[in-house]
Scaffold this motif. Structure first.
Motif, PDB file in Angstrom:
ATOM      1  N   GLY A  54       0.926  -1.160  -0.203  1.00  0.00           N
ATOM      2  CA  GLY A  54       0.066   0.132  -0.061  1.00  0.00           C
ATOM      3  C   GLY A  54       0.862   1.326  -0.046  1.00  0.00           C
ATOM      4  N   GLY A  55       2.155   1.295  -0.216  1.00  0.00           N
ATOM      5  CA  GLY A  55       3.003   2.374  -0.195  1.00  0.00           C
ATOM      6  C   GLY A  55       2.696   3.339  -1.418  1.00  0.00           C
ATOM      7  N   CYS A  56       1.962   2.936  -2.425  1.00  0.00           N
ATOM      8  CA  CYS A  56       1.755   3.581  -3.354  1.00  0.00           C
ATOM      9  C   CYS A  56       0.267   4.334  -3.368  1.00  0.00           C
ATOM     10  CB  CYS A  56       1.821   2.807  -4.781  1.00  0.00           C
ATOM     11  SG  CYS A  56       3.373   2.388  -5.284  1.00  0.00           S
ATOM     12  N   ASN A  57      -0.403   4.151  -2.335  1.00  0.00           N
ATOM     13  CA  ASN A  57      -1.606   4.757  -2.088  1.00  0.00           C
ATOM     14  C   ASN A  57      -1.680   6.241  -1.656  1.00  0.00           C
ATOM     15  OD1 ASN A  57      -2.663   2.134  -2.898  1.00  0.00           O
ATOM     16  ND2 ASN A  57      -3.042   1.710  -0.550  1.00  0.00           N
ATOM     17  N   VAL A  58      -0.792   6.880  -2.581  1.00  0.00           N
ATOM     18  CA  VAL A  58      -0.921   8.402  -2.476  1.00  0.00           C
ATOM     19  C   VAL A  58      -1.645   9.241  -3.477  1.00  0.00           C
ATOM     20  CG1 VAL A  58       1.583   8.039  -1.574  1.00  0.00           C
ATOM     21  CG2 VAL A  58       1.093   8.421  -3.898  1.00  0.00           C
ATOM     22  N   ALA A  59      -2.570   8.497  -4.141  1.00  0.00           N
ATOM     23  CA  ALA A  59      -3.248   9.439  -5.166  1.00  0.00           C
ATOM     24  C   ALA A  59      -3.921  10.449  -4.520  1.00  0.00           C
ATOM     25  CB  ALA A  59      -4.167   8.513  -6.041  1.00  0.00           C
ATOM     26  N   GLY A  60      -4.630  10.380  -3.510  1.00  0.00           N
ATOM     27  CA  GLY A  60      -5.380  11.557  -2.778  1.00  0.00           C
ATOM     28  C   GLY A  60      -4.702  12.643  -1.956  1.00  0.00           C
ATOM     29  N   TRP A  61      -3.001  12.534  -1.745  1.00  0.00           N
ATOM     30  CA  TRP A  61      -2.530  13.671  -1.089  1.00  0.00           C
ATOM     31  C   TRP A  61      -2.252  14.766  -1.619  1.00  0.00           C
ATOM     32  CZ3 TRP A  61       2.305  10.595   1.031  1.00  0.00           C
ATOM     33  CH2 TRP A  61       2.191   9.718   1.934  1.00  0.00           C
ATOM     34  N   MET A  62      -2.682  15.887  -0.800  1.00  0.00           N
ATOM     35  CA  MET A  62      -2.538  17.219  -1.361  1.00  0.00           C
ATOM     36  C   MET A  62      -1.845  17.995  -0.541  1.00  0.00           C
ATOM     37  SD  MET A  62      -6.372  17.664  -3.032  1.00  0.00           S
ATOM     38  CE  MET A  62      -7.181  17.971  -1.492  1.00  0.00           C
ATOM     39  N   ASN A  63      -1.249  19.242  -0.789  1.00  0.00           N
ATOM     40  CA  ASN A  63      -0.587  20.112   0.046  1.00  0.00           C
ATOM     41  C   ASN A  63       0.622  19.347   0.843  1.00  0.00           C
ATOM     42  OD1 ASN A  63      -2.490  21.986  -0.202  1.00  0.00           O
ATOM     43  ND2 ASN A  63      -3.988  20.894   1.043  1.00  0.00           N
ATOM     44  N   ILE A  64       1.294  18.597  -0.054  1.00  0.00           N
ATOM     45  CA  ILE A  64       2.607  17.873   0.437  1.00  0.00           C
ATOM     46  C   ILE A  64       3.743  18.862   0.109  1.00  0.00           C
ATOM     47  CG2 ILE A  64       4.064  15.796   0.309  1.00  0.00           C
ATOM     48  CD1 ILE A  64       1.005  15.507   1.594  1.00  0.00           C
ATOM     49  N   THR A  65       4.773  18.878   1.018  1.00  0.00           N
ATOM     50  CA  THR A  65       5.818  19.443   0.797  1.00  0.00           C
ATOM     51  C   THR A  65       7.250  18.630   0.587  1.00  0.00           C
ATOM     52  OG1 THR A  65       6.374  20.028   3.123  1.00  0.00           O
ATOM     53  CG2 THR A  65       5.099  21.608   1.813  1.00  0.00           C
ATOM     54  N   GLN A  66       7.115  17.340   1.147  1.00  0.00           N
ATOM     55  CA  GLN A  66       8.322  16.399   1.255  1.00  0.00           C
ATOM     56  C   GLN A  66       7.616  14.899   1.138  1.00  0.00           C
ATOM     57  OE1 GLN A  66      10.175  15.656   4.756  1.00  0.00           O
ATOM     58  NE2 GLN A  66      11.367  13.972   3.417  1.00  0.00           N
ATOM     59  N   VAL A  67       8.199  14.305   0.695  1.00  0.00           N
ATOM     60  CA  VAL A  67       7.787  12.437   0.595  1.00  0.00           C
ATOM     61  C   VAL A  67       9.069  12.068   1.124  1.00  0.00           C
ATOM     62  CG1 VAL A  67       5.974  12.734  -0.956  1.00  0.00           C
ATOM     63  CG2 VAL A  67       8.113  12.185  -1.667  1.00  0.00           C
ATOM     64  N   ALA A  68       8.917  10.611   1.503  1.00  0.00           N
ATOM     65  CA  ALA A  68      10.085   9.679   2.110  1.00  0.00           C
ATOM     66  C   ALA A  68       9.348   8.408   1.742  1.00  0.00           C
ATOM     67  CB  ALA A  68      10.600  10.033   3.345  1.00  0.00           C
ATOM     68  N   ALA A  69      10.001   7.358   1.059  1.00  0.00           N
ATOM     69  CA  ALA A  69       9.372   6.195   0.772  1.00  0.00           C
ATOM     70  C   ALA A  69      10.746   4.978   1.375  1.00  0.00           C
ATOM     71  CB  ALA A  69       9.394   5.802  -0.685  1.00  0.00           C
ATOM     72  N   SER A  70      10.038   4.027   1.664  1.00  0.00           N
ATOM     73  CA  SER A  70      11.144   3.083   2.381  1.00  0.00           C
ATOM     74  C   SER A  70      10.858   1.620   1.889  1.00  0.00           C
ATOM     75  CB  SER A  70      11.030   3.004   3.881  1.00  0.00           C
ATOM     76  OG  SER A  70      12.387   2.236   4.233  1.00  0.00           O
ATOM     77  N   TRP A  71      10.876   0.778   2.842  1.00  0.00           N
ATOM     78  CA  TRP A  71      10.700  -0.799   2.540  1.00  0.00           C
ATOM     79  C   TRP A  71       9.200  -1.104   2.070  1.00  0.00           C
ATOM     80  CZ3 TRP A  71       8.408  -4.984   5.580  1.00  0.00           C
ATOM     81  CH2 TRP A  71       8.660  -6.047   5.260  1.00  0.00           C
ATOM     82  N   GLY A  72       8.480  -0.379   2.756  1.00  0.00           N
ATOM     83  CA  GLY A  72       6.828  -0.593   2.436  1.00  0.00           C
ATOM     84  C   GLY A  72       6.099   0.395   2.757  1.00  0.00           C
ATOM     85  N   HIS A  73       6.442   1.530   3.164  1.00  0.00           N
ATOM     86  CA  HIS A  73       5.385   2.539   3.692  1.00  0.00           C
ATOM     87  C   HIS A  73       6.008   4.016   2.983  1.00  0.00           C
ATOM     88  CE1 HIS A  73       8.351   3.175   6.979  1.00  0.00           C
ATOM     89  NE2 HIS A  73       7.654   4.256   7.287  1.00  0.00           N
ATOM     90  N   THR A  74       5.223   4.881   2.761  1.00  0.00           N
ATOM     91  CA  THR A  74       5.580   6.204   2.318  1.00  0.00           C
ATOM     92  C   THR A  74       4.838   7.239   3.309  1.00  0.00           C
ATOM     93  OG1 THR A  74       5.328   5.129   0.003  1.00  0.00           O
ATOM     94  CG2 THR A  74       5.114   7.732   0.320  1.00  0.00           C
ATOM     95  N   VAL A  75       5.759   8.134   3.628  1.00  0.00           N
ATOM     96  CA  VAL A  75       5.243   9.281   4.390  1.00  0.00           C
ATOM     97  C   VAL A  75       5.373  10.678   3.588  1.00  0.00           C
ATOM     98  CG1 VAL A  75       5.854   8.142   6.678  1.00  0.00           C
ATOM     99  CG2 VAL A  75       7.427   9.668   5.494  1.00  0.00           C
ATOM    100  N   GLY A  76       4.539  11.619   4.186  1.00  0.00           N
ATOM    101  CA  GLY A  76       4.457  12.752   3.281  1.00  0.00           C
ATOM    102  C   GLY A  76       4.228  13.798   4.381  1.00  0.00           C
ATOM    103  N   LEU A  77       5.160  14.943   4.377  1.00  0.00           N
ATOM    104  CA  LEU A  77       4.961  16.140   5.063  1.00  0.00           C
ATOM    105  C   LEU A  77       3.938  17.054   4.390  1.00  0.00           C
ATOM    106  CD1 LEU A  77       5.969  17.640   7.468  1.00  0.00           C
ATOM    107  CD2 LEU A  77       7.998  18.415   5.956  1.00  0.00           C
ATOM    108  N   LYS A  78       3.052  17.528   5.219  1.00  0.00           N
ATOM    109  CA  LYS A  78       2.166  18.588   4.640  1.00  0.00           C
ATOM    110  C   LYS A  78       2.588  19.937   5.025  1.00  0.00           C
ATOM    111  CE  LYS A  78      -2.002  17.418   4.291  1.00  0.00           C
ATOM    112  NZ  LYS A  78      -3.445  16.921   4.478  1.00  0.00           N
ATOM    113  N   VAL A  79       1.909  20.788   4.292  1.00  0.00           N
ATOM    114  CA  VAL A  79       2.123  22.354   4.205  1.00  0.00           C
ATOM    115  C   VAL A  79       2.130  22.968   5.747  1.00  0.00           C
ATOM    116  CG1 VAL A  79       1.306  24.577   3.708  1.00  0.00           C
ATOM    117  CG2 VAL A  79       1.716  22.890   2.122  1.00  0.00           C
ATOM    118  N   ASP A  80       0.754  22.070   6.596  1.00  0.00           N
ATOM    119  CA  ASP A  80       0.807  22.599   7.787  1.00  0.00           C
ATOM    120  C   ASP A  80       1.583  21.897   8.805  1.00  0.00           C
ATOM    121  OD1 ASP A  80      -0.361  19.887   8.040  1.00  0.00           O
ATOM    122  OD2 ASP A  80      -2.567  20.439   8.586  1.00  0.00           O
ATOM    123  N   HIS A  81       2.546  21.228   8.369  1.00  0.00           N
ATOM    124  CA  HIS A  81       3.464  20.577   9.156  1.00  0.00           C
ATOM    125  C   HIS A  81       3.059  19.527  10.009  1.00  0.00           C
ATOM    126  CE1 HIS A  81       6.361  23.501   8.338  1.00  0.00           C
ATOM    127  NE2 HIS A  81       5.603  24.578   8.459  1.00  0.00           N
TER     128      HIS A  81
END
Length: 169
Positions: A54-81
């Motif tokens: 499910g690490g690619c399930n990012v289609a609905g993400w908005m207002n992201i300023t930074q992304v980081a992917a790894s072994w099986g998960h993805t994180v996104g930093l939002k504009v609101d910190h």
């Protein structure tokens, strides 16, 4: 990532993780295990490759300023910190919904690390090697959930702090 906002990839493409040819307006890329994530200039995120966790399930993400992917998960930093995360959560590495005042996020194999605006660090996920033992860190300006079982922080005076194991990368 090319200066014109397009991306190129080389190497294995078993899962389509290198299929970035049509990407445009990209400002950052990150790779996970068999997948690639791209942050677009409008704050949305695209992903290609294996979505086994499910690490690619990012289609609905908005207002992201930074992304980081790894072994099986993805994180996104939002504009609101704040931080969002998708994918494998077997160690609680996606449990970032309460994080605030984050200025950088990093994804390790089983853990996630966030740098707060006050120079302190938070971490969730696998702590079997002590990789999440960052509660005492201060004056940090950059973090990395490096490899599988350790975390590294850069202090404002140029020194480096680290915690966790050295067993695998």
């Amino acid at each position: 990532l090319k200066s014109d906002g397009t991306a190129v990839a080389a190497g294995a493409n078993d899962y389509g993780q290198g299929n970035v040819t049509g990407w445009m307006d990209i400002v950052q890329v990150s790779t996970g295990s068999g997948y690639t994530v791209g942050l677009k200039s409008d704050g949305t995120v695209v992903a290609v490759g294996s979505n086994w966790s499910g690490g690619c399930n990012v289609a609905g993400w908005m207002n992201i300023t930074q992304v980081a992917a790894s072994w099986g998960h993805t994180v996104g930093l939002k504009v609101d910190h704040t931080v969002v995360a998708v994918g494998h959560n077997g160690y609680g590495q996606c449990n970032v919904s309460g994080w605030t005042n984050i200025v950088q996020a990093s994804a390790g194999a089983g853990h996630t690390v966030g740098l707060k605006s006050d120079g302190t660090v938070v971490a969730v996920g696998d702590n079997s090697s002590g990789q999440c033992d960052v509660s005492g860190w201060t004056d940090i300006i950059q973090v990395s959930a490096a490899g599988g079982d350790h975390t590294v922080g850069l202090k404002s005076d140029g020194t480096v702090v680290a915690t966790g194991g050295t067993g695998w990368v």
